[in-house]
Design an enzyme around this catalytic site. Structure first.
Site, PDB file in Angstrom:
ATOM      1  N   ASP A   1       0.900  -1.092  -0.006  1.00 41.58           N
ATOM      2  CA  ASP A   1      -0.008   0.039  -0.085  1.00 41.58           C
ATOM      3  C   ASP A   1       0.855   1.138   0.103  1.00 41.58           C
ATOM      4  OD1 ASP A   1      -2.341   1.343  -0.115  1.00 41.58           O
ATOM      5  OD2 ASP A   1      -3.021   1.465   1.925  1.00 41.58           O
ATOM      6  N   GLY A   2       0.476   2.285  -0.509  1.00 42.12           N
ATOM      7  CA  GLY A   2       1.015   3.711  -0.316  1.00 42.12           C
ATOM      8  C   GLY A   2      -0.045   4.545   0.050  1.00 42.12           C
TER       9      GLY A   2
ATOM     10  N   ASP B   1      -4.367  -2.494  -3.372  1.00 45.48           N
ATOM     11  CA  ASP B   1      -5.514  -2.018  -3.567  1.00 45.48           C
ATOM     12  C   ASP B   1      -5.481  -0.598  -4.555  1.00 45.48           C
ATOM     13  OD1 ASP B   1      -4.121   0.290  -2.268  1.00 45.48           O
ATOM     14  OD2 ASP B   1      -5.263   0.479  -0.511  1.00 45.48           O
TER      15      ASP B   1
ATOM     16  N   ASP C   1      -1.194  -0.154   5.032  1.00 48.63           N
ATOM     17  CA  ASP C   1      -1.739   1.115   4.961  1.00 48.63           C
ATOM     18  C   ASP C   1      -1.160   2.049   6.332  1.00 48.63           C
ATOM     19  OD1 ASP C   1      -3.281   3.457   4.190  1.00 48.63           O
ATOM     20  OD2 ASP C   1      -4.246   3.235   6.148  1.00 48.63           O
TER      21      ASP C   1
ATOM     22  N   GLU D   1       2.441   3.818  -4.366  1.00 45.50           N
ATOM     23  CA  GLU D   1       2.034   2.505  -4.508  1.00 45.50           C
ATOM     24  C   GLU D   1       2.873   1.706  -5.418  1.00 45.50           C
ATOM     25  OE1 GLU D   1      -0.624   0.886  -3.217  1.00 45.50           O
ATOM     26  OE2 GLU D   1      -2.171   2.781  -2.959  1.00 45.50           O
TER      27      GLU D   1
ATOM     28  N   HIS E   1      -9.253  -0.049   2.680  1.00 46.68           N
ATOM     29  CA  HIS E   1     -10.076   0.296   3.714  1.00 46.68           C
ATOM     30  C   HIS E   1     -11.219  -0.310   3.808  1.00 46.68           C
ATOM     31  CE1 HIS E   1      -6.885   3.555   4.020  1.00 46.68           C
ATOM     32  NE2 HIS E   1      -7.242   3.721   2.427  1.00 46.68           N
TER      33      HIS E   1
END
Length: 192
Positions: free
Chosen positions: A57-58, A117, A182, A95, A172
């Site tokens: 994740d970024g 994501d 995250d 990302e 999320h």
């Protein structure tokens, strides 16, 4: 003895071997062979490769702004967390950085399931967008420049080394590893 025409080895051709030339169609693995052995046997079979799950994740506070990335590598029962950040940057760069850094720490070719994501990363890899941009001189279909070409170039190099399967997960939405990534990414972005 007749050696593969694609290798940079001296060919010794006997009269009998000349009657049976090599086929004109070669498997893709032969095109990038580093040795005669590789040329004959190709890349390792996936059954022999280790399977690694990579969650990434970024995050970016402002876009552009300070950003961070997080990655979790899982091989059998072992896990490794990675994270980093930049300022200024964009969410898409973070990302991409998470995936690149996760793949880069693997010391041998692996079969990797990448969980992200990011639609940008997922579509860029699985739909072949990035490969198309590269073929077109880092231009998109509308002739505008493809963004983050430096990162895509590195990512395409790594996905050529590893066998990567992309799985998009909703961000999320309670996916445990995505939530952990995250938190890693946000922690890194808040350091700036």
């Amino acid at each position: 003895m007749l050696l593969c025409r694609l290798c940079h080895y001296t060919r010794a051709v006997s009269a009998q071997a000349a009657k049976y030339p090599l086929p004109k169609v070669y498997p893709v693995a032969f095109l990038f062979a580093g040795s005669f052995f590789d040329c004959i046997f190709g890349r390792k079979e996936t059954a022999a490769m280790k399977h690694v799950d990579l969650y990434t994740d970024g995050a970016c506070s402002g876009n552009p702004g300070p950003g961070g990335w997080g990655a979790i590598l899982r091989y059998k029962e072992q896990e490794k967390e990675l994270s980093g950040g930049e300022n200024p940057t964009t969410n898409n760069r973070m990302e991409l950085s998470a995936v690149i850094e996760g793949l880069a720490v693997l010391k041998e070719p692996c079969e990797v399931t990448l969980y992200t994501d990011s639609q940008y990363v997922a579509n860029g890899l699985s739909k072949g967008w990035a490969a198309g941009w590269k073929r077109n001189g880092w231009r998109k279909a509308d002739k505008s420049p493809a963004l983050n070409a430096d990162l895509w170039e590195r990512l395409l190099e790594l996905t050529g080394y590893h066998k990567v399967t992309v799985v998009w997960v909703k961000g999320h939405a309670g996916h445990p590893e995505n939530e952990r990534c995250d938190r890693l990414a946000v922690a890194e972005s808040s350091r700036f």
